[in-house]
Design an enzyme around this catalytic site. Structure first.
Site, short mmCIF file in Angstrom:
data_model
loop_
_atom_site.label_atom_id
_atom_site.label_comp_id
_atom_site.label_asym_id
_atom_site.label_seq_id
_atom_site.Cartn_x
_atom_site.Cartn_y
_atom_site.Cartn_z
N HIS A 1 -2.17 1.84 -19.72
CA HIS A 1 -1.76 2.06 -18.32
C HIS A 1 -0.30 2.47 -18.17
O HIS A 1 -0.02 3.54 -17.61
CB HIS A 1 -2.11 0.82 -17.49
CG HIS A 1 -1.41 0.74 -16.18
ND1 HIS A 1 -1.67 1.63 -15.15
CD2 HIS A 1 -0.43 -0.08 -15.73
CE1 HIS A 1 -0.89 1.32 -14.11
NE2 HIS A 1 -0.13 0.29 -14.45
N HIS B 1 7.17 -1.04 -17.04
CA HIS B 1 7.12 -1.54 -15.65
C HIS B 1 6.31 -2.81 -15.45
O HIS B 1 6.57 -3.57 -14.53
CB HIS B 1 6.69 -0.44 -14.68
CG HIS B 1 5.20 -0.22 -14.59
ND1 HIS B 1 4.52 0.64 -15.42
CD2 HIS B 1 4.27 -0.77 -13.78
CE1 HIS B 1 3.24 0.62 -15.11
NE2 HIS B 1 3.04 -0.23 -14.14
N GLU C 1 6.45 -8.92 -15.42
CA GLU C 1 5.51 -9.67 -14.60
C GLU C 1 4.33 -10.19 -15.43
O GLU C 1 3.88 -11.31 -15.24
CB GLU C 1 4.99 -8.76 -13.46
CG GLU C 1 4.01 -9.42 -12.52
CD GLU C 1 4.66 -10.45 -11.59
OE1 GLU C 1 5.86 -10.29 -11.28
OE2 GLU C 1 3.98 -11.43 -11.23
N ASP C 2 3.85 -9.40 -16.34
CA ASP C 2 2.58 -9.73 -17.00
C ASP C 2 2.70 -10.24 -18.43
O ASP C 2 1.71 -10.60 -19.04
CB ASP C 2 1.66 -8.49 -17.03
CG ASP C 2 1.28 -8.04 -15.64
OD1 ASP C 2 1.45 -8.84 -14.71
OD2 ASP C 2 0.81 -6.89 -15.49
N ASP D 1 2.49 4.64 -10.74
CA ASP D 1 1.71 3.44 -11.06
C ASP D 1 0.49 3.35 -10.15
O ASP D 1 -0.65 3.17 -10.58
CB ASP D 1 2.64 2.23 -10.87
CG ASP D 1 1.94 0.90 -11.09
OD1 ASP D 1 1.07 0.82 -11.99
OD2 ASP D 1 2.27 -0.07 -10.36
N ASP E 1 -10.95 26.97 9.06
CA ASP E 1 -10.08 27.26 7.93
C ASP E 1 -10.24 26.22 6.83
O ASP E 1 -9.61 25.18 6.85
CB ASP E 1 -8.62 27.40 8.35
CG ASP E 1 -8.27 26.45 9.49
OD1 ASP E 1 -9.16 25.68 9.88
OD2 ASP E 1 -7.15 26.49 9.96
MN MN Z 1 1.22 -1.04 -13.27
#
Ligand code: MN
Length: 737
Positions: free
Chosen positions: A50, A74, A78-79, A141, A261
């Site tokens: 990812h 990124h 956090e993870d 992201d 259109d």
């Molecule tokens: Mn992400």
């Protein structure tokens, strides 16, 4: 799809940035790969795929090393076990700041928890405003997450799709990144309205099968025509995306078949002046559709978008939309603020400064400044979200005050939004420093200065030209006030003559002294009432000079025919209410013109309209139209819903006279026979009483409300004047709902 290899990422960057810091990229790759370890995505892919895909998207935007590295990193803080301190040590403070910003906004829920939305949106903007690259990574992201959304459990999908279409897609658009915005919208639309998406996609396929060859024809036709004149151009035809078609269908409430259109063309040339030459050739080749030509080259959009737009009737009478621009303009149109943030000449520090120059970035700064001032983030979010949506424009006063208006709003709407007085006295406007007609459609970011002239009244015609409820209501009020002034002028003439006939002097001061007796609060009220015929000049003369002999009024006497209805007395200390069968017309018999459809019509309960009243209908969709006299105080409640106001007129049949319901309130002295005097007076003057209710607030007085039916306003006014004659009555007023 295999995961991007380390050398592939470096190669992608090298292609546009030969001076890239390979070692830095490699370090980030290895660090993030180790940090994410065996983590998996919902798709079953290794999680690390990812951040790599996100970085890849950003290489398409040709962004600098720090941005690419931040993309790779990124999700680590956090993870995973990774910390900001470690990232700073390994990658420096610039990249730490970017990753910090991204970590802060990662968990912001911008749609589902209503209460926190405003605060979260504030956090998002604050995180992106200091360094636009945070937003660029966030958008990439989100794009990758949207591309893989079908792997996410269905209950989470909708929230993410809604957040995308409400916040991130418009934000991308506002930053000028059209391509990204369109893809985000498209992916979200698929999940939010799966059926609409499927239907439109299918129809588009059918049209393309049938008429798709037109694209090729027009492309080669146009290219040849341009080559004849020595213009080298790239011409691309493309089918519009389902979401943009859906929006058009919604906005214009048209069906797919009515949409003409569906194909759009882009003509890319070298120089700005070539754009105009191409335009000339296009317009000489095919008839243009009036009203569709826009020159965003001489007047760029607020997000720096520059292009010429036109629509022509092309081969096969197919309407064809064209965007004509230079290569450079095209890049800004596609990449927006990212084009400013492009890696340039080996400098990686100039990114923020370059973005700073763009107007999209200025918008962001200004938005954040406003955030800092405001104390109500929810309200702010409403405004900002609305602006992000395309049905709003945000404009500014010369002092920088923000005025939010619906799309299509004019400087007149703007003026009324600033202040009612500004609207009422507006005579001209300057938009972005240039004199512009008051009916110009305002664009996002316009600075509007209103020229005023005191003593000015708004032309009544404005009412139908403005789009905001506030402006419409204020214009209506001002128009009403102007009409009132006319009536007052007429009333003054009538009174001057009446006083002359009575050989008594007339002055405003004398009238003022008699206001109480006339049950009015201002001289102007009396003048207007006389002008409208609601009050007789003789009554005013006698109120000012009570010693004068009452005049006989032939008209009122001739109509008098006692109905013989009994009279009644209020016992001391009691309240009383009673009702008689009404003679008011049923809902099907109200003679009103100006209504389409079969909606039932009714009078506002608690004091309706009678012929002679100027009236307005208020529509309750699916239910009924309620008729109000124009002076009704209840109408204020509908001031902001101009679409509910209907222009209606009386449609009376002289041969079949009808009675109409009205209500009066009076205040009577408590003495034997006082109520009898009231009811007898009404009966003698041909009024029919439907209901009476009485309360006794003090020992000396009784408040009486009477519902009666009358022929018209003149009749009602005559009854009221007659009641005012009675010594036992201290005050009589008509009441409208
Ligand atoms: Mn992400």
């Amino acid at each position: 799809m295999g995961m991007m290899r380390q050398y592939e990422l470096v190669d992608r960057v090298k292609r546009y940035n030969p001076n890239t810091d390979e070692e830095l990229l490699n370090r980030a790759y290895v660090y993030a790969m180790r940090a994410h370890g065996t983590q998996k995505r919902a798709s079953g892919d290794p999680f690390f795929a990812h951040p790599l895909e996100v970085a890849a998207i950003l290489t398409e935007l040709k962004l600098d090393d720090a941005t690419i590295v931040a993309a790779v990193l990124h999700d680590t803080v956090e993870d995973t076990e990774a910390t900001l301190e470690e990232i700073e040590t390994l990658f420096g403070p610039d990249i730490r700041r970017l990753v910090d910003g991204l970590t802060k906004i990662k968990k912001l829920d911008l749609v589902s928890k209503k209460a926190a939305q405003g605060e979260n949106f504030r956090k998002l903007l604050l995180a992106i405003v200091d360094d636009i690259r945070v937003l660029l990574v966030k958008l990439a992201d989100r794009l990758h997450n949207m591309r893989t959304l079908h792997y996410v459990p269905p209950e989470k999908r909708l929230r993410i799709a809604e957040e995308t279409i409400e916040i991130y897609a418009p934000l991308a658009g506002r930053m000028g990144m059209q391509e990204l915005r369109e893809e985000l919208e498209e992916l979200a639309f698929r999940h939010i309205k799966p059926e609409a998406h499927a239907t439109i996609t299918k129809r588009l396929e059918e049209v393309t099968q049938r008429e798709g060859k037109v694209i090729g024809e027009i492309e080669s036709d146009l290219k040849a025509k341009l080559a004849e004149r020595g213009i080298e151009a790239q011409v691309y035809g493309r089918r519009k995306r389902p979401y943009s078609i859906w929006k058009k269908m919604e906005r214009k409430s048209v069906s797919f078949e009515q949409l003409s259109d569906i194909f759009g063309f882009r003509v890319i040339v070298d120089l700005p002046e070539d754009c105009y030459r191409v335009l000339g050739i296009v317009h000489m080749t095919w008839p243009m559709v009036p009203g569709r030509y826009k020159d965003y080259i001489s007047t760029p959009k607020q997000n720096d978008y520059r292009s010429l737009h036109t629509t022509v009737v092309g081969p096969g009478r197919q309407r064809v939309e064209l965007q004509i621009r230079t290569d450079r303009m095209d890049r800004v149109a596609e990449y927006g603020i990212a084009a400013h943030a492009h890696y340039k000449d080996g400098r990686t520090t100039g990114v923020v400064a370059a973005a700073d120059e763009s107007r999209a970035y200025q918008w962001l700064r200004r938005t954040v400044d406003l955030l800092a001032e405001g104390d109500n983030p929810e309200e702010f979010l409403e405004h900002t979200k609305l602006e992000l949506f395309h049905d709003q424009v945000f404009c500014f006063t010369p002092k920088g005050r923000l005025i939010a208006l619906p799309r299509g709003a004019t400087p007149i709407d703007f003026a009324y939004a600033v202040h009612t007085d500004v609207g009422n006295t507006a005579v001209g406007a300057k938009i972005n420093g240039r004199i512009a007609p008051l009916l110009t459609e305002l664009q996002n970011g316009d600075e509007v200065e209103i020229t005023r002239a005191e003593g000015q009244a708004p032309p009544a015609a404005w009412e139908s030209l403005v789009v905001t409820g506030k402006a419409r209501a204020a214009i209506r009020r001002a128009t009403r006030a102007a009409v009132r002034r006319q009536y007052a002028g007429l009333g003054r003439q009538i009174l001057e003559r009446a006083f002359m006939r009575a050989e008594r002097p007339f002055s405003d001061d004398k009238l003022k002294a008699a206001l109480k007796r006339l049950a009015r609060s201002a001289v102007d009220d009396v003048l207007a009432a006389v002008g409208r015929g609601e009050m007789f000049s003789g009554d005013v003369v006698r109120a000012v000079y009570p010693d004068l002999e009452p005049e006989k009024r032939a008209g009122a006497d001739a109509k008098a025919k006692p109905s013989g209805k009994g009279w009644f007395e209020l016992r001391q200390g009691e309240n009383l209410k009673f009702k008689l069968p009404s003679e008011a017309p049923g809902a099907d018999a109200i003679p009103i013109r100006g209504l389409g459809g079969d909606l039932p019509v009714r009078f506002a309960p608690g004091g309706g309209a009678v012929p002679g009243d100027r009236i307005v209908g208020i529509l309750t969709p699916g239910e009924a139209v309620t008729i109000y006299p124009i002076q009704s105080p209840s109408l204020a409640a509908f001031d902001n819903e101009p679409e509910r106001w209907l222009d209606v007129r009386w449609d009376l049949d002289d041969k079949r006279p009808q009675r109409f319901p009205a209500r009066i309130q009076l205040n009577s002295i408590n003495e034997p026979g006082s109520l009898a005097q009231i009811t007898t007076t009404i009966a003698e003057h041909d009024g029919n009483i439907d209901a009476v209710s009485m309360v006794r607030p003090t020992p000396d007085f009784t408040d009486v409300t009477i519902d009666l039916t009358v022929w018209d306003l003149k009749h009602l006014s005559a009854i009221i004047s007659e009641l005012r004659e009675k010594r036992v009555i201290s005050r009589v007023e008509r009441v409208v709902a």
